[in-house]
Design a protein around this motif. Sequence first.
Motif, mmCIF file in Angstrom:
data_model
loop_
_atom_site.group_PDB
_atom_site.id
_atom_site.type_symbol
_atom_site.label_atom_id
_atom_site.label_comp_id
_atom_site.label_asym_id
_atom_site.label_seq_id
_atom_site.Cartn_x
_atom_site.Cartn_y
_atom_site.Cartn_z
ATOM 1 N N ARG A 20 -8.787 -1.657 112.891
ATOM 2 C CA ARG A 20 -7.296 -2.180 112.755
ATOM 3 C C ARG A 20 -5.964 -0.509 112.287
ATOM 4 N N VAL A 21 -5.365 -0.055 113.426
ATOM 5 C CA VAL A 21 -4.512 0.739 112.499
ATOM 6 C C VAL A 21 -2.833 1.151 113.267
ATOM 7 N N GLN A 28 -0.317 8.074 111.900
ATOM 8 C CA GLN A 28 0.001 8.714 113.214
ATOM 9 C C GLN A 28 -0.588 8.539 114.133
ATOM 10 N N ALA A 29 -1.203 7.637 114.538
ATOM 11 C CA ALA A 29 -0.519 7.084 115.778
ATOM 12 C C ALA A 29 -0.048 6.252 116.027
ATOM 13 N N GLY A 30 0.381 5.382 115.129
ATOM 14 C CA GLY A 30 2.277 4.644 115.676
ATOM 15 C C GLY A 30 3.398 5.756 115.814
ATOM 16 N N PHE A 31 3.571 6.240 114.722
ATOM 17 C CA PHE A 31 4.297 7.720 115.306
ATOM 18 C C PHE A 31 4.689 8.074 116.048
ATOM 19 N N THR A 32 2.673 8.501 116.800
ATOM 20 C CA THR A 32 2.564 9.506 117.990
ATOM 21 C C THR A 32 3.721 8.677 119.426
ATOM 22 N N VAL A 39 1.899 14.582 118.577
ATOM 23 C CA VAL A 39 2.051 14.930 117.321
ATOM 24 C C VAL A 39 0.911 15.874 116.520
ATOM 25 N N ILE A 40 0.992 17.159 115.955
ATOM 26 C CA ILE A 40 0.253 17.845 115.216
ATOM 27 C C ILE A 40 -0.007 17.822 114.162
ATOM 28 N N VAL A 41 -0.473 17.547 113.135
ATOM 29 C CA VAL A 41 -0.504 17.020 111.997
ATOM 30 C C VAL A 41 -1.220 18.881 111.315
ATOM 31 N N GLY A 80 -6.732 10.316 119.118
ATOM 32 C CA GLY A 80 -6.496 11.212 118.432
ATOM 33 C C GLY A 80 -7.767 12.397 118.729
ATOM 34 N N ALA A 81 -7.675 13.390 117.719
ATOM 35 C CA ALA A 81 -8.594 14.788 116.753
ATOM 36 C C ALA A 81 -8.414 14.816 115.626
#
Length: 192
Positions: A20-21, A28-32, A39-41, A80-81
Amino acid sequence: DSLLLRAGVGWEEDLVGTTRVPVGRDSQAGFTLLSDEPVIVEDLETEDRFTGPELLSRHGVRSGVTTIIPARDGPWGVLGAQTQALRSFETHDVHFIQAVASMISAVLERERVEEQLRRSEAELALRVAQEGLRRAERLASIGTLAAGIAHEINNPINSILMTAETLLEVPGRLEDSEGLREDLGIIVDEAE
């Protein structure tokens, strides 16, 4: 409060389907999901919009892009990738990830509609079966009523039949009256 890692390549064994994330600013997924946009990091080590989850750092992730998998009633999740090398994701990379997320969404939506259709068909079949059962019960009830009526009619008819047969068998009484013998014969025939 979290997202389940449902599919992926490059993760440690047994993580997919169990890990679980966190949502919100813990990943990053939650922020998206909060941002409602891709969202790009470029470098997870210097990222300050959210805390990078331990899952990404444990796998040496440095760069990545995430986007929402859209749905009618709210997001299905996040696609995500990520890469272990520093990478600058371009607009066409984001559009590609969004296109894949849209295809995933379409497949999931189709599966949801098919499942609703299967449930509707099963409910309809159940209602039809229940209606058939109610009809069979009504027919059985009518059959029971008919049998009861037949029994009630049969008793007096049997009495009439037995009386007529007895009168026909009595010696000497009916020889003088051929019309009466004929009438008793008709009564016996009809009663039978």
